[in-house]
Design a protein around this motif. Sequence first.
Motif, mmCIF file in Angstrom:
data_model
loop_
_atom_site.group_PDB
_atom_site.id
_atom_site.type_symbol
_atom_site.label_atom_id
_atom_site.label_comp_id
_atom_site.label_asym_id
_atom_site.label_seq_id
_atom_site.Cartn_x
_atom_site.Cartn_y
_atom_site.Cartn_z
ATOM 1 N N PRO A 68 0.805 -1.232 0.000
ATOM 2 C CA PRO A 68 0.000 0.000 0.000
ATOM 3 C C PRO A 68 0.832 1.272 0.000
ATOM 4 N N ASP A 69 2.048 1.181 0.534
ATOM 5 C CA ASP A 69 2.906 2.371 0.558
ATOM 6 C C ASP A 69 3.397 2.760 -0.835
ATOM 7 N N ARG A 70 3.349 1.803 -1.783
ATOM 8 C CA ARG A 70 3.813 2.082 -3.142
ATOM 9 C C ARG A 70 2.688 2.610 -4.038
ATOM 10 N N LEU A 71 1.471 2.575 -3.523
ATOM 11 C CA LEU A 71 0.323 3.019 -4.315
ATOM 12 C C LEU A 71 -0.045 4.450 -3.964
ATOM 13 N N SER A 72 -0.504 5.135 -4.970
ATOM 14 C CA SER A 72 -1.039 6.456 -4.718
ATOM 15 C C SER A 72 -2.452 6.273 -4.161
ATOM 16 N N PRO A 73 -2.744 6.851 -3.033
ATOM 17 C CA PRO A 73 -4.089 6.687 -2.464
ATOM 18 C C PRO A 73 -5.196 7.116 -3.433
ATOM 19 N N SER A 74 -4.949 8.164 -4.154
ATOM 20 C CA SER A 74 -5.992 8.632 -5.070
ATOM 21 C C SER A 74 -6.199 7.656 -6.233
ATOM 22 N N ASP A 75 -5.125 6.973 -6.680
ATOM 23 C CA ASP A 75 -5.270 5.988 -7.758
ATOM 24 C C ASP A 75 -6.134 4.812 -7.319
ATOM 25 N N VAL A 76 -5.832 4.272 -6.160
ATOM 26 C CA VAL A 76 -6.602 3.125 -5.661
ATOM 27 C C VAL A 76 -8.057 3.527 -5.432
ATOM 28 N N ILE A 77 -8.250 4.657 -4.840
ATOM 29 C CA ILE A 77 -9.624 5.112 -4.572
ATOM 30 C C ILE A 77 -10.377 5.331 -5.878
ATOM 31 N N ARG A 78 -9.722 5.889 -6.887
ATOM 32 C CA ARG A 78 -10.391 6.095 -8.181
ATOM 33 C C ARG A 78 -10.847 4.773 -8.780
ATOM 34 N N TRP A 79 -9.956 3.751 -8.762
ATOM 35 C CA TRP A 79 -10.345 2.438 -9.294
ATOM 36 C C TRP A 79 -11.498 1.846 -8.498
ATOM 37 N N LEU A 80 -11.402 1.924 -7.213
ATOM 38 C CA LEU A 80 -12.449 1.367 -6.367
ATOM 39 C C LEU A 80 -13.767 2.113 -6.580
ATOM 40 N N GLU A 81 -13.693 3.434 -6.643
ATOM 41 C CA GLU A 81 -14.908 4.220 -6.880
ATOM 42 C C GLU A 81 -15.546 3.862 -8.228
ATOM 43 N N ALA A 82 -14.717 3.633 -9.233
ATOM 44 C CA ALA A 82 -15.253 3.297 -10.560
ATOM 45 C C ALA A 82 -16.030 1.979 -10.509
ATOM 46 N N THR A 83 -15.450 0.961 -9.889
ATOM 47 C CA THR A 83 -16.151 -0.334 -9.845
ATOM 48 C C THR A 83 -17.391 -0.259 -8.960
ATOM 49 N N ALA A 105 -5.998 6.452 5.093
ATOM 50 C CA ALA A 105 -6.675 5.710 6.158
ATOM 51 C C ALA A 105 -7.912 4.997 5.608
ATOM 52 N N ARG A 106 -8.662 5.688 4.771
ATOM 53 C CA ARG A 106 -9.861 5.077 4.169
ATOM 54 C C ARG A 106 -9.456 3.929 3.258
ATOM 55 N N MET A 107 -8.380 4.102 2.491
ATOM 56 C CA MET A 107 -7.902 3.044 1.612
ATOM 57 C C MET A 107 -7.500 1.816 2.424
ATOM 58 N N GLU A 108 -6.805 2.037 3.521
ATOM 59 C CA GLU A 108 -6.402 0.921 4.375
ATOM 60 C C GLU A 108 -7.625 0.217 4.954
ATOM 61 N N GLN A 109 -8.612 0.982 5.355
ATOM 62 C CA GLN A 109 -9.853 0.392 5.873
ATOM 63 C C GLN A 109 -10.543 -0.442 4.790
ATOM 64 N N LEU A 110 -10.615 0.097 3.577
ATOM 65 C CA LEU A 110 -11.238 -0.630 2.473
ATOM 66 C C LEU A 110 -10.449 -1.883 2.117
ATOM 67 N N ARG A 111 -9.092 -1.790 2.158
ATOM 68 C CA ARG A 111 -8.262 -2.946 1.876
ATOM 69 C C ARG A 111 -8.546 -4.063 2.874
ATOM 70 N N ARG A 112 -8.640 -3.699 4.150
ATOM 71 C CA ARG A 112 -8.931 -4.711 5.182
ATOM 72 C C ARG A 112 -10.319 -5.325 4.956
ATOM 73 N N GLU A 113 -11.297 -4.486 4.633
ATOM 74 C CA GLU A 113 -12.650 -4.999 4.363
ATOM 75 C C GLU A 113 -12.644 -5.936 3.159
ATOM 76 N N ARG A 125 -13.606 -9.870 2.971
ATOM 77 C CA ARG A 125 -14.607 -10.399 2.045
ATOM 78 C C ARG A 125 -14.028 -11.507 1.166
ATOM 79 N N LEU A 126 -12.813 -11.290 0.680
ATOM 80 C CA LEU A 126 -12.178 -12.285 -0.169
ATOM 81 C C LEU A 126 -11.924 -13.568 0.622
ATOM 82 N N THR A 127 -11.430 -13.425 1.824
ATOM 83 C CA THR A 127 -11.193 -14.600 2.669
ATOM 84 C C THR A 127 -12.500 -15.321 2.946
#
Length: 181
Positions: A107-122, A161-169, A173-175
């Motif tokens: 997660p430290d290598r990702l731009s928070p806005s990039d991940v959020i944009r992809w997640l928001e799109a889906t 922080a929101r990205m980390e929360q979503l990643r954990r969620e 879900r995947l597990t």
Amino acid sequence: MDSQADAWERQTGESAAAWEAFACYRDLGLSRSISKVAANLNKARSVLERWSTSHQWVLRAEAYDREQDRLWRAERHQAARDIARRHARLASAAQAKLVARLQHLDPDRLSPSDVIRWLEATIRIERQAYSIDQIEATATASGAAVDAPDVAQLTDEERRARMEQLRRELETRLTDSETAS
């Protein structure tokens, strides 16, 4: 009219010629007229007017138009449901791919806005497929509270922080889905 047959079908006591003329009248659609039937079938207008009155062409054609409209609406409704299901499946598949990718990324290598944009799109695609925004708009209009945070208003730190929360969620879900499989 015959109580056994639909209004737009051949009626008891209706001759083959009268039926042919009515079918021609019915199939002309909203621009139908006895004059057009007379021209199409090369029949006397007076005979067609008599058949039209005795066999209730106007009422039968109106019944036919209503039935065609009902069938068309049902077909459109089913097509819309099929499209929504297909889009929801595609969005779910895209989200699953994103979850898998997120599990292997630092997660430290990702731009928070990039991940959020992809997640928001889906999420947006999935919400559209199930008309969730419309449901929420209706709920809001009726006074019900709707919890929909605006990610664009978050600071970078809040996004992380929101990205980390979503990643954990998503991992949970995947597990859970892998356990259920």
